[in-house]
Structures are given as C-alpha cells and as structure tokens.
Design an enzyme around this catalytic site. Sequence first.
Site, PDB file in Angstrom:
ATOM      1  N   LYS A   3      53.301  37.147  35.110  1.00 27.69           N
ATOM      2  CA  LYS A   3      52.295  36.141  35.484  1.00 27.69           C
ATOM      3  C   LYS A   3      52.875  35.283  36.603  1.00 27.69           C
ATOM      4  CE  LYS A   3      48.176  34.612  34.380  1.00 27.69           C
ATOM      5  NZ  LYS A   3      46.978  35.328  33.903  1.00 27.69           N
TER       6      LYS A   3
ATOM      7  N   ASP B 102      43.368  34.816  38.534  1.00 20.79           N
ATOM      8  CA  ASP B 102      43.284  34.038  37.296  1.00 20.79           C
ATOM      9  C   ASP B 102      42.564  32.753  37.700  1.00 20.79           C
ATOM     10  OD1 ASP B 102      44.290  33.897  34.366  1.00 20.79           O
ATOM     11  OD2 ASP B 102      44.878  31.947  35.139  1.00 20.79           O
TER      12      ASP B 102
HETATM   13  P1  NDP Z   1      37.959  30.398  37.033  1.00 18.27           P
HETATM   14  O1  NDP Z   1      38.818  29.598  37.904  1.00 18.27           O
HETATM   15  O2  NDP Z   1      36.997  31.360  37.628  1.00 18.27           O
HETATM   16  O3  NDP Z   1      37.115  29.432  36.067  1.00 18.27           O
HETATM   17  C1  NDP Z   1      37.746  28.553  35.202  1.00 18.27           C
HETATM   18  C2  NDP Z   1      36.667  27.740  34.493  1.00 18.27           C
HETATM   19  O4  NDP Z   1      37.293  26.953  33.497  1.00 18.27           O
HETATM   20  C3  NDP Z   1      35.948  26.773  35.400  1.00 18.27           C
HETATM   21  O5  NDP Z   1      34.642  26.584  34.946  1.00 18.27           O
HETATM   22  C4  NDP Z   1      36.777  25.497  35.237  1.00 18.27           C
HETATM   23  O6  NDP Z   1      36.070  24.307  35.532  1.00 18.27           O
HETATM   24  C5  NDP Z   1      37.117  25.567  33.783  1.00 18.27           C
HETATM   25  N1  NDP Z   1      38.379  24.842  33.533  1.00 18.27           N
HETATM   26  C6  NDP Z   1      39.577  25.025  34.136  1.00 18.27           C
HETATM   27  N2  NDP Z   1      40.495  24.159  33.683  1.00 18.27           N
HETATM   28  C7  NDP Z   1      39.854  23.420  32.771  1.00 18.27           C
HETATM   29  C8  NDP Z   1      40.245  22.346  31.943  1.00 18.27           C
HETATM   30  N3  NDP Z   1      41.497  21.849  31.981  1.00 18.27           N
HETATM   31  N4  NDP Z   1      39.312  21.844  31.096  1.00 18.27           N
HETATM   32  C9  NDP Z   1      38.048  22.351  31.046  1.00 18.27           C
HETATM   33  N5  NDP Z   1      37.614  23.352  31.828  1.00 18.27           N
HETATM   34  C10 NDP Z   1      38.505  23.864  32.675  1.00 18.27           C
HETATM   35  O7  NDP Z   1      38.941  31.152  36.017  1.00 18.27           O
HETATM   36  P2  NDP Z   1      38.675  32.440  35.134  1.00 18.27           P
HETATM   37  O8  NDP Z   1      37.267  32.456  34.669  1.00 18.27           O
HETATM   38  O9  NDP Z   1      39.210  33.601  35.858  1.00 18.27           O
HETATM   39  O10 NDP Z   1      39.655  32.193  33.909  1.00 18.27           O
HETATM   40  C11 NDP Z   1      39.259  31.460  32.754  1.00 18.27           C
HETATM   41  C12 NDP Z   1      40.211  31.757  31.614  1.00 18.27           C
HETATM   42  O11 NDP Z   1      40.203  33.169  31.335  1.00 18.27           O
HETATM   43  C13 NDP Z   1      41.678  31.414  31.863  1.00 18.27           C
HETATM   44  O12 NDP Z   1      42.281  31.045  30.638  1.00 18.27           O
HETATM   45  C14 NDP Z   1      42.275  32.744  32.312  1.00 18.27           C
HETATM   46  O13 NDP Z   1      43.666  32.796  32.115  1.00 18.27           O
HETATM   47  C15 NDP Z   1      41.530  33.696  31.391  1.00 18.27           C
HETATM   48  N6  NDP Z   1      41.493  35.078  31.822  1.00 18.27           N
HETATM   49  C16 NDP Z   1      40.962  35.421  33.036  1.00 18.27           C
HETATM   50  C17 NDP Z   1      40.895  36.743  33.412  1.00 18.27           C
HETATM   51  C18 NDP Z   1      40.220  37.176  34.667  1.00 18.27           C
HETATM   52  O14 NDP Z   1      40.042  38.379  34.851  1.00 18.27           O
HETATM   53  N7  NDP Z   1      39.788  36.283  35.532  1.00 18.27           N
HETATM   54  C19 NDP Z   1      41.483  37.808  32.568  1.00 18.27           C
HETATM   55  C20 NDP Z   1      41.931  37.352  31.277  1.00 18.27           C
HETATM   56  C21 NDP Z   1      41.964  36.021  30.954  1.00 18.27           C
HETATM   57  P3  NDP Z   1      36.384  23.501  36.902  1.00 18.27           P
HETATM   58  O15 NDP Z   1      35.730  24.302  37.978  1.00 18.27           O
HETATM   59  O16 NDP Z   1      35.791  22.182  36.662  1.00 18.27           O
HETATM   60  O17 NDP Z   1      37.886  23.470  37.023  1.00 18.27           O
END
Ligand code: NDP
Length: 447
Positions: free
Chosen positions: A128, A168
Amino acid sequence: MKANAVVQSVYEQVLKRNPGEAEFHQAVKEVLECLEPVLEKHPEYVKAKIVDRLVEPERQIIFRIPWQDDKGEFQVNRGFRIQFNSALGPYKGGIRLHPSVYIGIIKFLGFEQILKNSLTGLMMGGGKGGSDFDPKGKSDGEVMRFCQSFMTELCKHIGPDTDVPAGDIGVGGREVGFMFGQYKRIRNEFTGILTGKGLEWGGSLVRTEATGYGLVYIMAEALKDMGKSFKGMTVTVSGSGNVAIYAVEKVQQLGGKVVAMSDSNGYIYDADGINLDTVKKLKEVERKRIKEYLSYHKKAKYTEGCAGIWNVKCDISLPCATQNELDEAGAKALAKNGCIAVGEGANMPCTPEAADVFLHNKVLFLPGKAANAGGVAVSGLEMAQNSQRIPWTFEKADAELKIIMTTIYKNASEAAKEYGQPGNFIVGANIAGFVKVAKAMLAQGLV
Ligand code: NDP
C-alpha cells in the site's frame, strides 16, 4: 510455545516496534485473535515464525515529494510505499492521497491487503502507498505536478513483476493517468505498472465498478444463504466516492432502494430512492459536496455530520467511506432499527466494538477484507490482460468478478465452519486468507 502465547508476544512486538500507529495495531489485533486455533493446529507455522514475519513489512519506503502550486510557491509532502508481503506475487495495493495519511494508516492498509489479495485466489502479494497530500480544492495542474513528483521517486521501487499500485481514496483515473505518464517518461517503458488505467491505454473494463459491484455480489450471495435477496430491501451507503457510487448502482440494478449517502461533511436522505445520476454528476464530474443534491431533489433532506447516517432505518447498510467511521453507537442504532446485514465496502470502517455489536445481535457482517476484494481482484485481471496485451469484454470481466466474489464467500464461510465459528466471517476471512500465505511462506524458506 503455545498458540496464545505466540499471539500475545507477536502483538507486544508490534506495539513496541510501531509506536503510535493505532490503526495498524487495530488491524493486527483483529487478525491475530482469529489465528490462535490455526497455530494450534499447525505448530510448523509457529516454528517457522510465520506470524512474526507476517506482521513485519518486507520493505518500507518513505520519501519527500516537493512540488510547486499555482501561485508558484514550493510545497513539500511526505510519500509512503509499504511493500508488505510478496509470498503470493508482486506487491499489490492502492495509493491513498488524504491529509490524514501517515505510516500507521498505510501499514494497516498494506497488512489487510495481504490477506485480501490471498482471498481473491490470484497471484498478488500485499502492499500500500500514499501521501498526506490533499487533492481537495487543488487545480488539475497542481494535482499533475504533485503526481509527477510522487512518481519520480516511486518509479525506482515498482515494476510490473515487482509492485503494482492502484487507486484508493483521492486517487482515481486522473491521478493514475498522471502517475503512469511520468513513469513511462522516466523509464521509457510502457508496462502495466499501475492498475485503474484508462480503457484506451491498458485499463480493464469493470475496474471502475469493481469494488462496489463486488461488495454487492458477495452480499447477494450471503442473502441467498438466508433465503433473501436485494429485491425490495432498503439500503444505506456511506461515502459518495468510487466504491459507494458503484455499490449503489448494483443495489439498484438488483431491485434494492438506496435511501441515504454521505460525504465527510454530512449525509442526504431521499425517501424516493437516491438518484444516482445526480450523485455521479456532483461527485465524478463537478467534484462538489453531497449537500448540493438538494438543489436537484427538493424533497430530499441533508443532515450535517456524516455519522448520523447510521440512524437511518434500513435493512442493509454498506459503509463505503473510510476506516472507523461506524462505531458502537452507530452499530447499536442499526441493529435496533432492524438492519439484518452490514457489508464493509471501505477498509475497516467498523470499529471492533461495532463488529461485536453485529455479532451479538446476529446481524450478518461481511468484513472488508472479503467484501471489498472485488477492486483488487479486477486489478489482478487488468494485470493479466496487460500481460496478454488483449483487453477483455465487460461481460467477461464482470463474470470473473462474480465468480471470485462467490468463491471468497464460500471459502470464508467454510473456514469459519471448520474452526467452529459458523457465520463469523471475520474469523472465516482471516483464516482462509492467512492459510494460503502461510503455506507459501513456509515453502519459500526463511526470507
Ligand atoms: P474516494 O476518494 O473515491 O471516496 C471516498 C469517500 O469517502 C468520499 O465520499 C469521502 O468524502 C468519504 N470520506 C473520506 N474520508 C472520510 C472521513 N474521514 N469521514 C467521512 N467520510 C470520508 O475513495 P474510494 O471510494 O476509492 O474508497 C473508499 C474506501 O474504500 C476506502 O476505505 C478505501 O480504502 C476502500 N477501498 C477502495 C477500493 C477501490 O477500488 N477504490 C478497493 C478496496 C477498498 P469527502 O469527499 O468529503 O472526503
């Protein structure tokens, strides 16, 4: 040494060697607690110090990322790449860009990635990376200069058979493009060193949708075992990023109704069902806040503070935002309101206390390691297509994803049964993921 003493001493060593890294400690503790019966059954793992080696990354890279903002001012961020374990293949895991990033977060994610990648059945080790850079509010030019500087250092440590990063939080198609371009320019090589690439230059169909779709596929499999399906179910999904958006899309395709989504500021509730086109426009195109949903759907409601989403009555909840977003109080609210199943789209979104609440209240709980493995699985399929230099159709990649998610469900379910805890998918996923890595480490000698 007895299995419980091994687990205790390994955990103490982790605390001592990695002070102040709370998320890493949390992730290790959860896994170790599940492994005791496996170590009892397999003294050869204890003798070969498999667990002691598993919790120590093979390599940790920390570097400076200097870049220039639009005003001409110099900025400096910190970059990380943790190459955790290569027993099953090249290191594989995303890059996170978020101001909260520090080594403890990258280590927790890298550690989880080892077992998750193992569960997919593909040849991928765990790693990572990331940086404390905040892409929010930055221009395209600033993001590009940052990504180029990040890759200028990272390119010395990765390669298609060594380490293949992906997206991510904060890293989507735009950032992957900038990083790939810089790698190609410095190394003079067009190879699959990143996944999540654009479809015109080596990306795989279904990669964008993979994590969200995979989450819903595995949940559908679990529901089937309970004699249920998504049809007619009310669902809440936290976050509104990549994972959340495509989880919502698949739930809707399978006949469920998603009534709430969030971002880090607050959540929206739409009793008529979330209009996903509006969310995609706001988040994927305009990069706006979820609150703006109200400008298009007057009857919807917005509540400040993202944690309130757990109070929304639902049958199924899919936390898809970030680590530790769902605590004990949130879990109790879900259970009290009749929620029957929770699937982690994000990595470790539920605190250990929240997971306990689900187990005690017989709420089906699918941990992220199993439930969100669809993203890295299709990344693995992207690597296969890059090696073949032949792109697959959407149908083929989607069908593979479905098979992989169904197999993960089956393997985790069987491992839980074998070790006397049927229905406990935390135990099942950790054990099924671990055993494969342990066998490979044993076979490869003391490395
Ligand atoms: P994105 O950046 O596309 O989206 C993240 C989302 O989570 C946004 O809506 C963001 O809101 C919100 N968010 C981030 N930090 C916080 C916080 N501290 N409190 C509340 N909301 C928060 O990321 P992903 O969708 O790619 O990833 C989301 C999760 O899924 C992560 O844990 C990631 O590790 C996991 N994941 C992702 C994969 C992938 O293929 N993308 C694969 C496997 C796991 P805002 O815009 O306001 O920050």
